[in-house]
Design an enzyme around this catalytic site. Structure first.
Site, PDB file in Angstrom:
ATOM      1  N   HIS A 199      52.575 -65.862 102.320  1.00 27.11           N
ATOM      2  CA  HIS A 199      52.012 -66.079 100.959  1.00 27.11           C
ATOM      3  C   HIS A 199      53.038 -66.771 100.241  1.00 27.11           C
ATOM      4  O   HIS A 199      52.912 -68.001  99.493  1.00 27.11           O
ATOM      5  CB  HIS A 199      51.836 -64.737 100.327  1.00 27.11           C
TER       6      HIS A 199
ATOM      7  N   HIS B 152      53.349 -70.184  97.727  1.00 27.14           N
ATOM      8  CA  HIS B 152      54.013 -70.723  96.521  1.00 27.14           C
ATOM      9  C   HIS B 152      54.751 -72.027  96.724  1.00 27.14           C
ATOM     10  O   HIS B 152      55.001 -72.757  95.591  1.00 27.14           O
ATOM     11  CB  HIS B 152      55.124 -69.477  96.060  1.00 27.14           C
TER      12      HIS B 152
ATOM     13  N   GLU C 181      49.046 -67.601  90.081  1.00 26.27           N
ATOM     14  CA  GLU C 181      48.652 -67.025  91.367  1.00 26.27           C
ATOM     15  C   GLU C 181      46.947 -67.111  91.870  1.00 26.27           C
ATOM     16  O   GLU C 181      46.787 -67.229  92.859  1.00 26.27           O
ATOM     17  CB  GLU C 181      48.778 -65.379  91.383  1.00 26.27           C
TER      18      GLU C 181
ATOM     19  N   SER D  72      46.944 -68.975  99.739  1.00 24.24           N
ATOM     20  CA  SER D  72      47.572 -68.226 101.040  1.00 24.24           C
ATOM     21  C   SER D  72      46.437 -67.211 101.471  1.00 24.24           C
ATOM     22  O   SER D  72      46.806 -66.511 102.509  1.00 24.24           O
ATOM     23  CB  SER D  72      48.927 -67.497 100.800  1.00 24.24           C
TER      24      SER D  72
HETATM   25 FE   LIG Z   1      53.080 -64.498  94.779  1.00 24.63          FE
END
Ligand SMILES: [Fe+2]
Length: 294
Positions: free
Chosen positions: A162, A167, A208, A227
């Site tokens: 993730h 990111h 997000e 992700s």
């Molecule tokens: Fe995050």
């Protein structure tokens, strides 16, 4: 990192200095003694890290590298199909390895020339003020552990997949990196827990879990979607709403399920004009007004 308190496995240090990561009963690795010992060791390294020191390198096992290979290949395939062009181009420029887990200092070495962002280690949950506040210095706190090998396409908590494939691929875009920096600058202006929670929730529904319309199709830019092997596809089933800061900052959501409502921008310019402009100007007072009963 998700909003995250409920989601990260708590990490404690005993009187003897032993570090323990407390996995939930539903965690795929909870009954695997080797995995638990591994998680404790990786968390201990992060807890021992001090600013300015070299970032600890993890000697990933063959099993962990295999997990990365599987999930990295699957996410690359899905990214090409479901991510927005800004993220796809950023990921191509960043060029993360698909055959092994990159160390955090390798991620930084690739990101810094693109957008100045650096990765530092986190054992688990980082206090929200520190996590979001560090964006002002273009610093990102990242976990280093990997999900359990029995379920390579699933994790109940944010792991290196993730943090890095979500990111870092997003942070390789100068436009998205600039949005993170405005979040960090906002943290320096706000003092109340209400304002900090509001900021975290707007971040959740944008950086997000944000999506945008591109050439008539819905594509994602949020790190949580980028992700997630399942949710990157399922987000097309969500109810899409136009960007609305008040709603995004106050909406109650369940982090353990796919998001039933997502906020869809018409362009990256709209994300900057609405979400970016909000972060740039937000104060305790603007949040108090936005959260006041009608
Ligand atoms: Fe995050």
């Amino acid at each position: 990192m998700f909003t995250e308190a409920q989601l990260y496995s708590p990490v404690t240090t005993g009187a003897d200095g032993d570090v323990t990561v407390h996995l939930s009963d539903e965690h795929p690795g909870v009954h695997d003694a080797d995995y638990r010992a591994r998680r404790n060791a990786i968390a201990a390294l992060a807890l021992g890290y001090r600013t300015g020191e070299p970032v600890p390198r993890i000697e990933y096992t063959a099993e962990e590298q295999e997990v990365w290979r599987i999930v990295s290949a699957e996410l690359a395939r899905k990214r090409a199909k479901y991510a927005c062009a800004e993220v796809i181009e950023a990921a191509n420029r960043l060029g993360l390895p698909a055959d092994r887990i990159p160390q955090l200092d390798e991620v930084s070495a690739k990101l810094v020339p693109l957008t100045g962002f650096r990765y530092v280690p986190a054992a688990g949950l980082v206090p929200l003020r520190e996590f979001f506040g560090s964006f002002a210095d273009r610093v990102f706190h990242s976990t280093q552990y990997i999900r359990h090998h029995s379920a390579p396409l699933y994790t109940p908590e944010p792991d290196a997949v993730h943090e890095i494939l979500g990111h870092a691929n997003q942070l390789a875009s100068p436009r998205f990196a600039a949005l993170y920096e405005t979040v960090g600058a906002a943290v320096a202006r706000i003092t109340t827990d209400t304002a900090l929670k509001f900021l975290a929730d707007v971040f959740w529904f944008s950086m997000e879990f944000g999506v945008l319309r591109e050439h008539g199709e819905i594509r994602c830019y949020g790190a949580g979607l980028l992700s997630s092997y399942g949710e990157i596809e399922e987000f097309r089933e969500a109810e899409l709403r136009p960007l609305n800061i008040r709603e995004m900052g106050t909406r109650v959501y369940d982090i353990t399920h796919y998001q039933p409502v997502l906020y869809c921008a018409e362009s990256i310019g709209e994300i900057e004009d609405v979400v970016g402009a909000f972060f740039e100007s937000m104060t305790d007072d603007t949040v108090a007004e936005l959260t006041a009963p009608a």
